[in-house]
Enzyme design. Structure first.
Site, PDB file in Angstrom:
ATOM      1  N   HIS A   1       2.376   1.863 -13.624  1.00  0.00           N
ATOM      2  CA  HIS A   1       3.189   2.458 -12.591  1.00  0.00           C
ATOM      3  C   HIS A   1       3.695   1.114 -12.009  1.00  0.00           C
ATOM      4  CE1 HIS A   1       3.378   3.459  -8.131  1.00  0.00           C
ATOM      5  NE2 HIS A   1       2.479   2.729  -8.178  1.00  0.00           N
TER       6      HIS A   1
ATOM      7  N   GLU B   1       2.845  12.725  -2.488  1.00  0.00           N
ATOM      8  CA  GLU B   1       1.905  12.425  -1.234  1.00  0.00           C
ATOM      9  C   GLU B   1       2.971  12.402  -0.239  1.00  0.00           C
ATOM     10  OE1 GLU B   1       1.182   8.035  -1.197  1.00  0.00           O
ATOM     11  OE2 GLU B   1       1.880   7.881  -3.262  1.00  0.00           O
TER      12      GLU B   1
ATOM     13  N   CYS C   1      -0.146   7.672  -5.932  1.00  0.00           N
ATOM     14  CA  CYS C   1       0.652   7.574  -7.095  1.00  0.00           C
ATOM     15  C   CYS C   1       0.186   8.071  -8.297  1.00  0.00           C
ATOM     16  CB  CYS C   1       1.386   6.278  -7.297  1.00  0.00           C
ATOM     17  SG  CYS C   1       2.084   5.500  -5.749  1.00  0.00           S
TER      18      CYS C   1
HETATM   19  P1  HMG Z   1       4.949 -10.079   1.229  1.00  0.00           P
HETATM   20  O1  HMG Z   1       3.939 -10.944   2.022  1.00  0.00           O
HETATM   21  O2  HMG Z   1       6.350 -10.132   2.063  1.00  0.00           O
HETATM   22  O3  HMG Z   1       5.469 -11.162   0.237  1.00  0.00           O
HETATM   23  O4  HMG Z   1       4.533  -8.729   0.781  1.00  0.00           O
HETATM   24  P2  HMG Z   1       4.718 -12.157  -0.900  1.00  0.00           P
HETATM   25  O5  HMG Z   1       4.649 -13.513   0.280  1.00  0.00           O
HETATM   26  O6  HMG Z   1       3.516 -12.030  -1.020  1.00  0.00           O
HETATM   27  O7  HMG Z   1       5.758 -12.862  -1.773  1.00  0.00           O
HETATM   28  C1  HMG Z   1       5.997 -11.899  -2.773  1.00  0.00           C
HETATM   29  C2  HMG Z   1       6.449 -12.680  -3.933  1.00  0.00           C
HETATM   30  O8  HMG Z   1       7.699 -13.369  -3.668  1.00  0.00           O
HETATM   31  C3  HMG Z   1       5.308 -13.917  -4.349  1.00  0.00           C
HETATM   32  O9  HMG Z   1       5.243 -14.082  -5.763  1.00  0.00           O
HETATM   33  C4  HMG Z   1       5.878 -15.142  -3.795  1.00  0.00           C
HETATM   34  O10 HMG Z   1       5.803 -16.378  -4.506  1.00  0.00           O
HETATM   35  C5  HMG Z   1       7.499 -14.746  -4.035  1.00  0.00           C
HETATM   36  P3  HMG Z   1       3.754 -13.462  -6.424  1.00  0.00           P
HETATM   37  O11 HMG Z   1       3.046 -14.636  -5.833  1.00  0.00           O
HETATM   38  O12 HMG Z   1       3.430 -12.260  -5.981  1.00  0.00           O
HETATM   39  O13 HMG Z   1       4.095 -13.868  -7.901  1.00  0.00           O
HETATM   40  N1  HMG Z   1       8.596 -15.214  -3.125  1.00  0.00           N
HETATM   41  C6  HMG Z   1       9.906 -16.038  -3.723  1.00  0.00           C
HETATM   42  N2  HMG Z   1      10.234 -15.886  -4.867  1.00  0.00           N
HETATM   43  C7  HMG Z   1      11.462 -16.499  -5.181  1.00  0.00           C
HETATM   44  N3  HMG Z   1      12.119 -17.161  -4.458  1.00  0.00           N
HETATM   45  C8  HMG Z   1      11.524 -17.074  -3.045  1.00  0.00           C
HETATM   46  C9  HMG Z   1      10.657 -16.666  -2.680  1.00  0.00           C
HETATM   47  N4  HMG Z   1       9.637 -16.644  -1.601  1.00  0.00           N
HETATM   48  C10 HMG Z   1       8.525 -15.716  -2.048  1.00  0.00           C
HETATM   49  N5  HMG Z   1      12.348 -17.833  -1.938  1.00  0.00           N
HETATM   50  C11 HMG Z   1       4.053  -7.159  -0.712  1.00  0.00           C
HETATM   51  C12 HMG Z   1       4.903  -8.549  -0.643  1.00  0.00           C
HETATM   52  C13 HMG Z   1       4.296  -6.384  -2.255  1.00  0.00           C
HETATM   53  C14 HMG Z   1       2.558  -7.214  -0.543  1.00  0.00           C
HETATM   54  C15 HMG Z   1       4.636  -5.901   0.609  1.00  0.00           C
HETATM   55  O14 HMG Z   1       5.831  -5.768  -0.051  1.00  0.00           O
HETATM   56  C16 HMG Z   1       3.546  -4.725   0.110  1.00  0.00           C
HETATM   57  O15 HMG Z   1       2.811  -4.536   1.069  1.00  0.00           O
HETATM   58  N6  HMG Z   1       4.211  -3.611  -0.234  1.00  0.00           N
HETATM   59  C17 HMG Z   1       3.637  -2.333  -0.323  1.00  0.00           C
HETATM   60  C18 HMG Z   1       2.171  -2.424  -1.119  1.00  0.00           C
HETATM   61  C19 HMG Z   1       2.698  -2.493  -2.525  1.00  0.00           C
HETATM   62  O16 HMG Z   1       3.433  -2.229  -3.155  1.00  0.00           O
HETATM   63  N7  HMG Z   1       1.232  -2.524  -3.213  1.00  0.00           N
HETATM   64  C20 HMG Z   1       1.462  -2.441  -4.563  1.00  0.00           C
HETATM   65  C21 HMG Z   1       0.178  -2.384  -5.292  1.00  0.00           C
HETATM   66  S1  HMG Z   1      -0.803  -0.717  -4.647  1.00  0.00           S
HETATM   67  C22 HMG Z   1       0.170   0.712  -5.529  1.00  0.00           C
HETATM   68  O17 HMG Z   1       0.766   0.307  -6.552  1.00  0.00           O
HETATM   69  C23 HMG Z   1       0.148   1.745  -4.875  1.00  0.00           C
HETATM   70  C24 HMG Z   1       1.210   2.248  -4.318  1.00  0.00           C
HETATM   71  O18 HMG Z   1       2.555   2.675  -5.024  1.00  0.00           O
HETATM   72  C25 HMG Z   1       0.817   3.645  -3.457  1.00  0.00           C
HETATM   73  C26 HMG Z   1       0.503   4.620  -3.924  1.00  0.00           C
HETATM   74  O19 HMG Z   1      -0.357   4.636  -4.824  1.00  0.00           O
HETATM   75  O20 HMG Z   1       0.803   5.809  -3.601  1.00  0.00           O
HETATM   76  C27 HMG Z   1       1.825   1.215  -3.234  1.00  0.00           C
END
Ligand code: HMG
Length: 384
Positions: A233, A79, A111
């Site tokens: 994945h 992609e 992906c």
């Molecule tokens: P965010 O809003 O920065 O993070 O976004 P958050 O507030 O959801 O926190 C993440 C985790 O850290 C949470 O744990 C928190 O509790 C924890 P969870 O509830 O998820 O288990 N946390 C802590 N842990 C320890 N100590 C601390 C602490 N503070 C918080 N102090 C997000 C995170 C992944 C959403 C963001 O990085 C993002 O948008 N990433 C891109 C999208 C993505 O990867 N999505 C995955 C599913 S889609 C997919 O797999 C397809 C893809 O590969 C693309 C394709 O297909 O081409 C992405």
């Protein structure tokens, strides 16, 4: 006829950033990134590297002259394509010195692309048993500096040769799949960086896994006891954990503990590299093969591509799987990388070569590189 993956090659850029340093630079508690997201390092490609050069490197690490002579199909899943018309596969013909009697094309579905490529390669080899297919996953995951997705970036490529009597993995051709029009993640043609509804994308990913596991059990009268390992994945390593956790309490505790231990072995390399997009599931496979696998094991593989397509399929690790992967080279590549400062990464991130660029070969550290953009055409070279 047994058909599947005979060899696996891998490439990731030579530079990485440290995730704790990234957290500090973004004023975030490092535990959020290392535990909450589950990453340690992130690959940083140079401006002369792209989907084409990384694909060439991963394939070059496994292709012999005999493989080249028996290739009938080349599929690149990506992609991060560099051209809206010409496929990444066509660029590779010269770089890899491939014979011209090959059917070749590119597949895009976020992906999921490489999985579509593997299933197509299976069909091709079943019709042409004396031929091999080369399937390459290659991507640069980019969300932008200081975005929530920044910590989940990465770059690299996985190449797989598909043949009859494979050494690494037999594809069982037991598979369930699904597609839904979902706005969880997208990258319009004008943009170098992806847009994501992060939390929503996590929900969709987990929902797809749950639905497909239900479908798989029904279609094949399967139970979790049929598998010793689930590979996911891995956009970031916590994501697979979230899907795995949906089984907690629903399967025996010792089975859940076994699956969790094997999952940890499958995410070692992803923790070090980040999201490879379509290569991520296959980097997880490679990590598991090097860090934990036993011959004869039955695997369940969850492929997910935003937008969204999911597929859950099974495969069996073969007796001589270690002979189809060069573990020392993979480990050497990961261990010999150089740490880049966050400020250098930010500078490199902004560089985008324009028409007229000529790259100085003396400054290039990779074997394959973008050498020039002339008349808006990207030209590539192989370093001697
Ligand atoms: P965010 O809003 O920065 O993070 O976004 P958050 O507030 O959801 O926190 C993440 C985790 O850290 C949470 O744990 C928190 O509790 C924890 P969870 O509830 O998820 O288990 N946390 C802590 N842990 C320890 N100590 C601390 C602490 N503070 C918080 N102090 C997000 C995170 C992944 C959403 C963001 O990085 C993002 O948008 N990433 C891109 C999208 C993505 O990867 N999505 C995955 C599913 S889609 C997919 O797999 C397809 C893809 O590969 C693309 C394709 O297909 O081409 C992405």
């Amino acid at each position: 006829m047994n058909i599947g993956i005979d060899k696996i090659g891998f490439y990731t850029p030579k530079d990485y950033i440290d995730i704790v340093e990234l957290a500090k630079a973004r004023d975030v508690d490092p535990n959020k990134f290392t535990i909450g997201i589950g990453q340690d390092k992130q690959a940083v490609p140079r401006p002369y590297e792209d989907a084409v050069t990384m694909a060439a490197s991963s394939a070059d690490s496994i292709l012999t002259e005999a493989d080249k002579a028996s290739l009938g199909l080349l599929i690149v899943g990506t992609e991060s394509s560099v051209d809206e018309s010409k496929s990444t596969a066509a660029f590779l013909m010269d770089l890899l010195e491939l014979p011209e009697d090959i059917r070749s094309f590119e597949i895009k579905q976020a992906c999921y692309g490489a999985t579509a490529g593997l299933q197509t390669a299976y069909d091709f080899v079943s019709q042409n048993p004396d031929k091999k297919a080369l399937v390459i996953a290659t991507d640069i995951a980019r969300y932008g500096i200081k975005t929530p997705g920044e910590v989940t970036q990465g770059a690299g490529s996985v190449a797989m040769i598909v043949s009859q009597n494979p050494r690494v993995l037999k594809l069982n051709y037991k598979s369930v799949y699904m597609t839904k029009n979902v706005g969880d993640f997208w990258r319009p043609t004008f943009s170098k960086t992806a847009f994501a509804r992060g939390k929503y994308s996590n929900e969709i990913y987990v929902d797809f896994f749950k639905t497909l596991w239900e479908k798989y059990q029904t279609k094949y009268s399967a139970t979790i006891d049929d598998f010793s390992t689930l590979l996911f994945h891995i956009p970031y390593t916590k994501m697979g954990t979230k899907a795995l956790r949906t089984l907690e309490g629903k399967i025996p505790d010792d089975k859940y503990a076994e699956l969790t231990e094997h999952y940890q072995q499958s995410i070692k390399f992803s923790r070090e590299v980040g999201n490879l997009y379509t290569g991520s599931l296959y980097l997880g496979l490679l990590s598991y093969l090097i860090n934990g696998a036993r011959s004869g094991e039955e695997l369940l593989m969850f492929s997910y591509g935003s937008g969204a397509v999911g597929e859950l399929y099974s495969a069996e690790i073969q007796k001589d799987f270690a002979s189809g992967i060069v573990s020392e080279n993979v480990l050497k590549m990961l261990n010999e990388r150089k740490k880049m400062s966050i400020s250098d990464y930010e500078k490199i991130y902004q560089i985008e070569y324009q028409n007229g660029t000529i790259v100085d070969p003396e400054a290039v550290e990779s074997k394959f590189y973008l050498s020039e953009i002339k008349d808006n055409e990207r030209l590539y070279k192989k370093n001697k």
